[in-house]
Scaffold this motif. Structure first.
Motif, PDB file in Angstrom:
ATOM      1  N   ALA A  90     -85.024 -48.378  22.186  1.00 48.31           N
ATOM      2  CA  ALA A  90     -84.944 -49.184  23.309  1.00 48.31           C
ATOM      3  C   ALA A  90     -83.427 -48.876  23.961  1.00 48.31           C
ATOM      4  O   ALA A  90     -83.313 -49.502  25.419  1.00 48.31           O
ATOM      5  CB  ALA A  90     -85.551 -50.615  22.975  1.00 48.31           C
ATOM      6  N   GLY A 134     -83.094 -48.084  27.879  1.00 50.12           N
ATOM      7  CA  GLY A 134     -82.274 -48.965  28.851  1.00 50.12           C
ATOM      8  C   GLY A 134     -81.003 -47.754  29.688  1.00 50.12           C
ATOM      9  O   GLY A 134     -81.086 -48.109  29.979  1.00 50.12           O
ATOM     10  N   PHE A 135     -80.507 -47.083  29.411  1.00 56.00           N
ATOM     11  CA  PHE A 135     -79.830 -45.769  29.785  1.00 56.00           C
ATOM     12  C   PHE A 135     -80.243 -45.130  30.885  1.00 56.00           C
ATOM     13  O   PHE A 135     -80.015 -44.441  31.787  1.00 56.00           O
ATOM     14  CB  PHE A 135     -78.874 -44.885  28.680  1.00 56.00           C
ATOM     15  CG  PHE A 135     -77.569 -45.551  27.764  1.00 56.00           C
ATOM     16  CD1 PHE A 135     -77.616 -46.680  26.850  1.00 56.00           C
ATOM     17  CD2 PHE A 135     -76.807 -44.812  28.263  1.00 56.00           C
ATOM     18  CE1 PHE A 135     -76.981 -47.063  26.371  1.00 56.00           C
ATOM     19  CE2 PHE A 135     -75.195 -45.059  27.937  1.00 56.00           C
ATOM     20  CZ  PHE A 135     -75.267 -46.368  26.747  1.00 56.00           C
ATOM     21  N   SER A 148     -79.576 -52.519  20.783  1.00 58.57           N
ATOM     22  CA  SER A 148     -77.797 -52.035  20.097  1.00 58.57           C
ATOM     23  C   SER A 148     -78.289 -53.783  18.955  1.00 58.57           C
ATOM     24  O   SER A 148     -78.066 -53.505  17.464  1.00 58.57           O
ATOM     25  CB  SER A 148     -76.828 -52.261  20.721  1.00 58.57           C
ATOM     26  OG  SER A 148     -76.810 -53.302  22.123  1.00 58.57           O
ATOM     27  N   ASN A 165     -80.303 -50.250  32.644  1.00 58.02           N
ATOM     28  CA  ASN A 165     -80.795 -51.331  32.260  1.00 58.02           C
ATOM     29  C   ASN A 165     -79.859 -52.380  31.111  1.00 58.02           C
ATOM     30  O   ASN A 165     -80.015 -51.666  30.351  1.00 58.02           O
ATOM     31  CB  ASN A 165     -82.263 -51.767  31.835  1.00 58.02           C
ATOM     32  CG  ASN A 165     -83.036 -53.091  32.144  1.00 58.02           C
ATOM     33  OD1 ASN A 165     -81.751 -54.269  31.081  1.00 58.02           O
ATOM     34  ND2 ASN A 165     -83.356 -53.466  33.209  1.00 58.02           N
ATOM     35  N   SER A 166     -78.958 -53.147  31.342  1.00 60.44           N
ATOM     36  CA  SER A 166     -77.971 -53.784  30.503  1.00 60.44           C
ATOM     37  C   SER A 166     -79.139 -54.033  29.557  1.00 60.44           C
ATOM     38  O   SER A 166     -78.109 -54.592  28.233  1.00 60.44           O
ATOM     39  CB  SER A 166     -77.253 -54.698  31.220  1.00 60.44           C
ATOM     40  OG  SER A 166     -77.727 -55.644  31.644  1.00 60.44           O
ATOM     41  N   VAL A 167     -79.770 -55.212  29.772  1.00 59.62           N
ATOM     42  CA  VAL A 167     -81.053 -56.606  28.640  1.00 59.62           C
ATOM     43  C   VAL A 167     -81.548 -54.858  27.866  1.00 59.62           C
ATOM     44  O   VAL A 167     -81.384 -55.312  26.250  1.00 59.62           O
ATOM     45  CB  VAL A 167     -81.935 -57.637  29.340  1.00 59.62           C
ATOM     46  CG1 VAL A 167     -83.034 -56.446  29.377  1.00 59.62           C
ATOM     47  CG2 VAL A 167     -82.050 -58.655  28.408  1.00 59.62           C
ATOM     48  N   LEU A 168     -82.185 -53.997  27.562  1.00 58.11           N
ATOM     49  CA  LEU A 168     -82.239 -53.320  27.303  1.00 58.11           C
ATOM     50  C   LEU A 168     -81.338 -52.657  26.267  1.00 58.11           C
ATOM     51  O   LEU A 168     -81.907 -52.602  25.116  1.00 58.11           O
ATOM     52  CB  LEU A 168     -82.975 -51.825  27.995  1.00 58.11           C
ATOM     53  CG  LEU A 168     -84.555 -52.255  27.598  1.00 58.11           C
ATOM     54  CD1 LEU A 168     -84.969 -53.139  28.929  1.00 58.11           C
ATOM     55  CD2 LEU A 168     -85.458 -50.688  27.808  1.00 58.11           C
ATOM     56  N   VAL A 169     -79.884 -52.463  26.630  1.00 60.77           N
ATOM     57  CA  VAL A 169     -78.777 -51.710  26.245  1.00 60.77           C
ATOM     58  C   VAL A 169     -79.478 -52.295  24.311  1.00 60.77           C
ATOM     59  O   VAL A 169     -78.906 -52.767  23.700  1.00 60.77           O
ATOM     60  CB  VAL A 169     -77.875 -51.377  26.867  1.00 60.77           C
ATOM     61  CG1 VAL A 169     -76.926 -50.702  26.150  1.00 60.77           C
ATOM     62  CG2 VAL A 169     -78.160 -50.231  27.537  1.00 60.77           C
ATOM     63  N   ILE A 170     -78.194 -54.433  25.196  1.00 59.56           N
ATOM     64  CA  ILE A 170     -77.952 -55.350  24.750  1.00 59.56           C
ATOM     65  C   ILE A 170     -79.118 -55.567  23.305  1.00 59.56           C
ATOM     66  O   ILE A 170     -78.782 -55.310  22.324  1.00 59.56           O
ATOM     67  CB  ILE A 170     -77.693 -56.484  25.404  1.00 59.56           C
ATOM     68  CG1 ILE A 170     -76.628 -56.094  26.203  1.00 59.56           C
ATOM     69  CG2 ILE A 170     -77.303 -57.844  24.796  1.00 59.56           C
ATOM     70  CD1 ILE A 170     -76.156 -57.054  27.407  1.00 59.56           C
ATOM     71  N   ALA A 171     -80.240 -55.962  23.860  1.00 53.28           N
ATOM     72  CA  ALA A 171     -81.521 -56.174  22.885  1.00 53.28           C
ATOM     73  C   ALA A 171     -81.655 -54.681  21.472  1.00 53.28           C
ATOM     74  O   ALA A 171     -81.586 -55.036  20.402  1.00 53.28           O
ATOM     75  CB  ALA A 171     -82.536 -56.894  23.348  1.00 53.28           C
TER      76      ALA A 171
END
Lengths: 485, 118
Positions: A249, A253-254, A266, A258-264
């Protein structure tokens, strides 16, 4: 504020809610609220996504239809997921998590695929191989392709790895024996090299053909990596795949920036990695040992040598007498208990014993059940207060002062050969020291081996009484016999 | 150096028209920053979850990994190409199974840890 800024603010809110959700998982009471906040965060992120520029533009062109189409697919998926979740038995939780991991991984892979075939990539597909070769240097598009390649790789490995794990946990006959091809390391190495070459192909040319080949090879690799892993190591695999689904996911995000994909992604990646480390420690296995060592399914000691003439089977009345004289009793539940649906029967036995003045506690091995913490869920289902569930390191020193240890449906986690036999496949695995109790009662259907496929010397020990039969019926009979006296 | 020079060079090249104001390398590093910081927060928060809650933790985090549904909605909703839309819609379906299944089953489990007072 521009509409994009509002959308980003919504994503930020969702990300914060996810972190709070994880934070509140630290206690059983707050965890309910945490899970709810996580769901709220997800709903906010989903709503925000419907206002993103590509969606808004297509609504501008086609009217409400694109939104209805999205809602239809989302509602169908949500309906299937919720129905599954409400009906799935608690004993089968690892399978469900495996399946959901696989779906998540597949979704991330598909997002990358969709993005690759979208308009900004289309021009690149019309290039022939000659033009690609003629173009010497890479272009700024590259890191986008890196992300696509990684999302595709991790997503595909997660998908097939999870499906194989599901098959093994569900004990489908096709997955009964671990895949023991002696050349499997070379096959995996070959596939890994092919993955690297294809990743390079996707990075440098962004050709759809390379992408499809990458999906195929990565999917094969996911299966060949998981197939040789034995059933006893499945808790580790579940955790690792959980981590992968998060990382997939994050990679997606990369791809779409999209940062919400990256945060969730990770956060989930970190959670899976921590649980993987905890499970490995509990089984005294290294991660590489689990992934590449392949715990052999072959028994090193013939079970006849271990058991011949030494097994003492006991009847209900005899066991009831032993239990009536005991003042400290420890119950060791294993997966077999859950299979027999005997959680409630265990609780009734404990109630009767406690009414007679005995103390009853439960010893929970970290890998009891088939995923981290599984046994706690199964006992909670029977309303056993969680204060009585003691962790391994906490309860092990007290076994010598324990009058009776009752082992129900557990096998490998109480196998003393982990301590005594350096050649055992489970050598060094931390176990519950039930053999040190005054008397050990083992409730079991037969002498068949556990998940590790090896005989258990505990069953032949002098202080062990075997009680053969269906766990639930055995417990009910025992409870009735004690209550009669 | 682990990263080939050609990639590093390409990272610093001029931004394409759709990424006005931020060159690709900056974008990549911005997302990498977010990724590493969130990983760190994840490690800090999750090590405090007790063993008895590890199953709900796994299924709950599993639901959150369904966040990829956001990406799926954006790529599917654009309705740009046939394949893209098809892949996107399939991704929406699978990710939503993951999201709904994960949250609902976690709730079911956590309710059992907190039996209603009779």
């Amino acid at each position: 504020m521009s509409s994009q800024a509002w959308i980003n603010l919504a994503y930020l809110t969702a990300s914060m809610l996810f972190i709070v959700a994880f934070k509140q998982m630290s206690g059983p009471r707050t965890a309910v609220r945490g899970n709810f906040l996580g769901a709220v965060g997800m709903a906010i992120a989903i709503l925000a996504a419907c206002f993103e520029q590509p969606v808004a533009a297509s609504i501008g062109r086609h009217g409400i239809w694109p939104l209805l189409l999205l809602a239809l697919f989302a509602a169908a998926g949500g309906g299937i997921g919720a129905t599954m979740a409400l009906r799935w038995p608690m004993t089968g939780m690892p399978q469900m998590v495996a399946l959901l991991n696989g779906f998540g991984g597949a979704a991330s892979m598909l997002v990358a695929a969709a993005e690759l075939t979208s308009t900004r990539a289309v021009a690149r597909f019309q290039e022939g191989p000659a033009q690609v070769l003629a173009r010497a240097s890479l272009e700024p598009w590259t890191q986008f392709a890196i992300a696509i390649g990684l999302a595709c790789l991790i997503g595909s490995v997660t998908l097939t790895g999870s499906l194989v794990a599901f098959g093994k946990l569900q004990e489908l006959p096709q997955f009964k024996k671990p895949w023991a091809n002696p050349n499997r390391h070379w096959i995996n190495l070959g596939l890994a090299i092919a993955v690297l070459l294809l990743l390079w192909g996707v990075f440098s040319t962004s050709q759809l053909l390379f992408f499809l080949m990458l999906v195929a090879v990565a999917a094969t690799l996911g299966a060949t990596l998981t197939l040789p892993i034995g059933g006893a190591d499945m808790p580790v695999v579940i955790c690792l795949l959980n981590s992968y689904s998060g990382l997939a996911a994050a990679a997606a995000g990369f791809v779409i920036d999209n940062s919400v994909l990256v945060i969730a992604g990770s956060l989930v990646g970190a959670s899976g990695l921590i649980l993987t480390a905890i499970m490995c420690r509990a089984m005294n296995r290294s991660l590489t040992g689990v992934l590449f060592g392949g715990l052999g399914a072959t028994a090193t000691v013939a079970s006849d040598d271990v058991y011949a003439g030494k097994i003492k089977a006991a009847e209900t009345e005899e066991l009831a007498m032993v239990l009536e004289q005991a003042s400290r009793i420890v119950i060791v539940p294993g997966y077999g208990l859950a299979v027999a649906q005997a959680q409630h029967a265990v609780r009734e036995l404990a109630d009767v014993l406690e009414a007679r003045g005995a103390t009853v506690e439960y010893a929970i091995h970290p890998v009891a059940g088939r995923m981290p913490g599984h046994m706690n869920v199964l006992l909670a289902e029977a309303d056993i207060p969680y204060e009585k569930l003691r962790e391994m390191d906490d309860i092990n020193p007290s076994f010598p002062e324990t009058d009776v240890a009752i082992v129900i449906g557990a096998n490998d986690v109480v196998n003393p050969s982990a301590r005594t036999d350096p050649n055992s496949p489970i050598a060094g695995m931390p176990i519950l020291d039930v053999d040190k109790a005054q008397t050990v009662i083992v409730v079991k259907r037969s002498l068949s081996p556990g998940f590790a496929g090896i005989p258990n010397p505990l069953f032949a020990a002098d202080n062990t009484l075997m009680f053969f039969g269906d766990g639930k019926k055995a417990l009910i009979d025992l409870t009735a016999a004690i209550a009669r006296d | 150096m682990l990263i080939p020079t050609s990639i590093l060079n390409s990272l610093t090249l001029v931004a394409s028209t759709e990424m006005i104001g931020e060159d690709p390398a900056s974008k990549f590093i911005r997302l990498l920053t977010v990724f590493l910081l969130a990983m760190w927060v994840g490690f800090e928060v999750i090590t405090k979850v007790p063993q008895r809650l590890h199953t709900p933790l796994t299924s709950g985090s599993n639901a959150i990994s369904g966040i990829t549904v956001v990406g799926a909605l954006v790529v599917a909703g654009g309705l740009t190409t046939g394949f893209g839309t098809l892949f996107g819609l399939l991704a929406v379906l699978l990710a939503m199974i993951n999201v709904a299944g994960g949250f609902v089953v976690t709730h079911r489990m956590l309710e059992m840890f907190n039996p209603k007072k009779k």
